[in-house]
Design a protein around this motif. Sequence first.
Motif, short mmCIF file in Angstrom:
data_model
loop_
_atom_site.label_atom_id
_atom_site.label_comp_id
_atom_site.label_asym_id
_atom_site.label_seq_id
_atom_site.Cartn_x
_atom_site.Cartn_y
_atom_site.Cartn_z
N ILE A 1 0.93 -1.24 -0.03
CA ILE A 1 0.01 -0.01 0.05
C ILE A 1 0.96 1.31 -0.02
O ILE A 1 0.73 2.21 -0.86
N ALA A 2 1.71 1.31 0.83
CA ALA A 2 2.69 2.33 1.01
C ALA A 2 3.64 2.76 -0.30
O ALA A 2 3.70 3.73 -0.85
N LEU A 3 4.05 1.48 -0.93
CA LEU A 3 4.75 1.38 -2.26
C LEU A 3 3.86 2.07 -3.56
O LEU A 3 4.25 2.81 -4.33
N SER A 4 2.50 1.76 -3.36
CA SER A 4 1.43 2.35 -4.21
C SER A 4 1.20 3.70 -4.24
O SER A 4 0.93 4.35 -5.22
N PHE A 5 1.64 4.38 -2.85
CA PHE A 5 1.09 5.84 -3.02
C PHE A 5 2.46 6.51 -2.80
O PHE A 5 2.66 7.66 -2.70
N ASN A 6 3.70 5.70 -3.09
CA ASN A 6 4.95 6.42 -3.06
C ASN A 6 5.40 6.89 -1.77
O ASN A 6 5.89 7.91 -1.67
N LEU A 7 4.79 6.31 -0.58
CA LEU A 7 5.07 6.96 0.60
C LEU A 7 5.61 5.88 1.73
O LEU A 7 5.68 4.60 1.15
N SER A 8 6.22 6.44 2.75
CA SER A 8 6.62 5.42 3.83
C SER A 8 5.36 5.12 4.65
O SER A 8 4.54 5.97 4.54
N ILE A 9 5.45 4.12 5.34
CA ILE A 9 4.39 3.95 6.46
C ILE A 9 4.11 4.94 7.21
O ILE A 9 3.17 5.06 7.67
N GLU A 10 5.24 5.63 7.89
CA GLU A 10 5.13 6.50 8.69
C GLU A 10 4.31 7.70 8.24
O GLU A 10 3.42 8.22 9.09
N LYS A 11 4.21 7.99 6.92
CA LYS A 11 3.29 8.99 6.36
C LYS A 11 1.84 8.49 6.45
O LYS A 11 0.99 9.33 6.29
N LEU A 12 1.80 7.53 6.46
CA LEU A 12 0.21 6.84 6.70
C LEU A 12 -0.16 6.68 8.05
O LEU A 12 -1.03 6.04 8.37
N ASN A 13 0.59 7.27 9.06
CA ASN A 13 0.30 7.24 10.48
C ASN A 13 0.54 5.99 11.06
O ASN A 13 -0.07 5.50 12.15
N ILE A 14 1.34 5.12 10.33
CA ILE A 14 1.64 3.75 11.02
C ILE A 14 3.16 3.57 11.03
O ILE A 14 4.20 4.01 10.42
N ILE A 15 3.27 2.94 12.44
CA ILE A 15 4.89 2.63 12.78
C ILE A 15 5.05 1.11 13.15
O ILE A 15 4.15 0.57 13.51
N ALA A 16 6.27 0.93 12.91
CA ALA A 16 6.54 -0.46 13.17
C ALA A 16 6.56 -0.61 14.78
O ALA A 16 6.88 0.06 15.54
N SER A 17 6.10 -2.05 14.84
CA SER A 17 5.91 -2.50 16.57
C SER A 17 7.55 -2.57 16.90
O SER A 17 8.28 -3.11 16.28
N GLN A 18 7.63 -2.16 18.23
CA GLN A 18 8.81 -2.23 18.57
C GLN A 18 9.07 -3.60 19.44
O GLN A 18 8.30 -4.10 20.10
N LYS A 19 10.12 -4.33 18.95
CA LYS A 19 10.53 -5.62 19.41
C LYS A 19 11.76 -5.94 20.13
O LYS A 19 11.72 -6.44 21.18
N GLY A 20 12.59 -5.18 19.38
CA GLY A 20 14.23 -5.22 19.72
C GLY A 20 14.43 -4.52 21.21
O GLY A 20 13.73 -3.59 21.55
N LEU A 21 15.46 -5.01 21.87
CA LEU A 21 15.67 -4.38 23.07
C LEU A 21 17.18 -3.95 23.12
O LEU A 21 18.02 -4.49 22.52
N ILE A 22 17.62 -3.03 23.58
CA ILE A 22 18.95 -2.36 23.61
C ILE A 22 19.41 -2.18 25.26
O ILE A 22 18.59 -1.64 25.95
N TYR A 23 20.87 -2.22 25.52
CA TYR A 23 21.14 -2.15 26.81
C TYR A 23 22.55 -1.21 26.41
O TYR A 23 23.40 -1.81 25.62
N GLY A 24 22.66 -0.03 27.07
CA GLY A 24 24.16 0.39 27.19
C GLY A 24 23.68 1.85 27.57
O GLY A 24 22.52 2.19 28.12
N GLU A 25 24.72 2.94 27.42
CA GLU A 25 24.48 4.40 27.70
C GLU A 25 24.58 5.15 26.29
O GLU A 25 25.51 5.24 25.65
N LEU A 26 23.37 5.37 25.65
CA LEU A 26 23.15 6.07 24.41
C LEU A 26 22.23 7.05 24.18
O LEU A 26 21.06 6.74 25.05
N SER A 27 22.36 7.80 23.52
CA SER A 27 21.02 8.87 23.24
C SER A 27 20.75 9.11 21.91
O SER A 27 21.94 9.28 21.14
N ILE A 28 19.85 8.92 21.33
CA ILE A 28 19.37 9.31 19.85
C ILE A 28 18.41 10.42 20.06
O ILE A 28 17.30 10.43 20.14
N ASP A 29 18.87 11.75 19.63
CA ASP A 29 18.30 12.74 19.60
C ASP A 29 17.77 12.89 20.99
O ASP A 29 18.43 12.92 22.08
#
Length: 297
Positions: free
Chosen positions: A66-94
């Motif tokens: 669907i996203a490809l048909s509209f030439n959009l990312s899924i985020e532009k369709l108000n959809i986000i990927a489900s969070q599954k992975g876990l991370i451990y450490g000292e880090l900041s992303i924005d």
Amino acid sequence: MKRKSVLTFPNLKENINWKFTVYLRLLKLIHTQIIKGEIISKRQLYYADVKLFKKQTIVDECLDNIALSFNLSIEKLNIIASQKGLIYGELSIDNYKISKSIGSTLIPVINFSSSLSDFKIIFNNNENSSPDSIIILEKDAILSGLINIEKSNKHITQKFNNSILITARGYPDRLTKHFINILTIKFNKCKIYGYFDSDVYGFMIALEYCLKPMNNNTSLPCVSNMIIKGAKLFNNNVKYSDLIPLNDKDISTSMSLLNRLKTYDDTTLNSLNSSIKNLQRSLYFGFKRELKIVDIN
């Protein structure tokens, strides 16, 4: 009297009619979210009609189309990927903070079309600092075990003090792979190690990281320079009770994977040589083994 609309399916075949209904249902759900101005995850979309969708992978595939048909990312369709992975450490992303003080945390949601230039990533509160290594683990149980050991006996895991530990909790999802890829580009001089079960399924999960394309838009893997460290079928810490007999499915899947690997070039196979030998050894002796904390070194 309000007239009911009539839906005519494009084909008399049951499977095609079902797939058409899946697309129609997803489009309706997406439209509702856009009108509301709300964000929804892929997982939430799946649970909106489990009986119709049947599998999460069906939803993921249709959303990508669907996203490809509209030439959009899924985020532009108000959809986000489900969070599954876990991370451990000292880090900041924005503004997203990851700290050992709160244990392992979910990998942050990021746009699949994003690149390193879209983020400000800081390790250990120092813009010039870099981790010694990024360690990818197959299971969250191993990550939890390492965290517990570090908290109770810090001297045992001093070697992980300057590392980032990540697990996708099994087969890696797209979000985890994209996040790891950005991290490895940012910290391009640090080593990336992988630890997986000593069986065909552990090896297949390892290949998802270092051999399979990240998504349909690129032929590049998530992290091509990952060093697969373990578990090994035999080492000094292995007891006979740790070994699990192979079943028929293990054997057939192993043989099929080894045959598929023959289609890759010699350079690729050389980087996987140790893991291929370990799988062949598993077939020869008829055993497999699960990853244990003592395998992490």
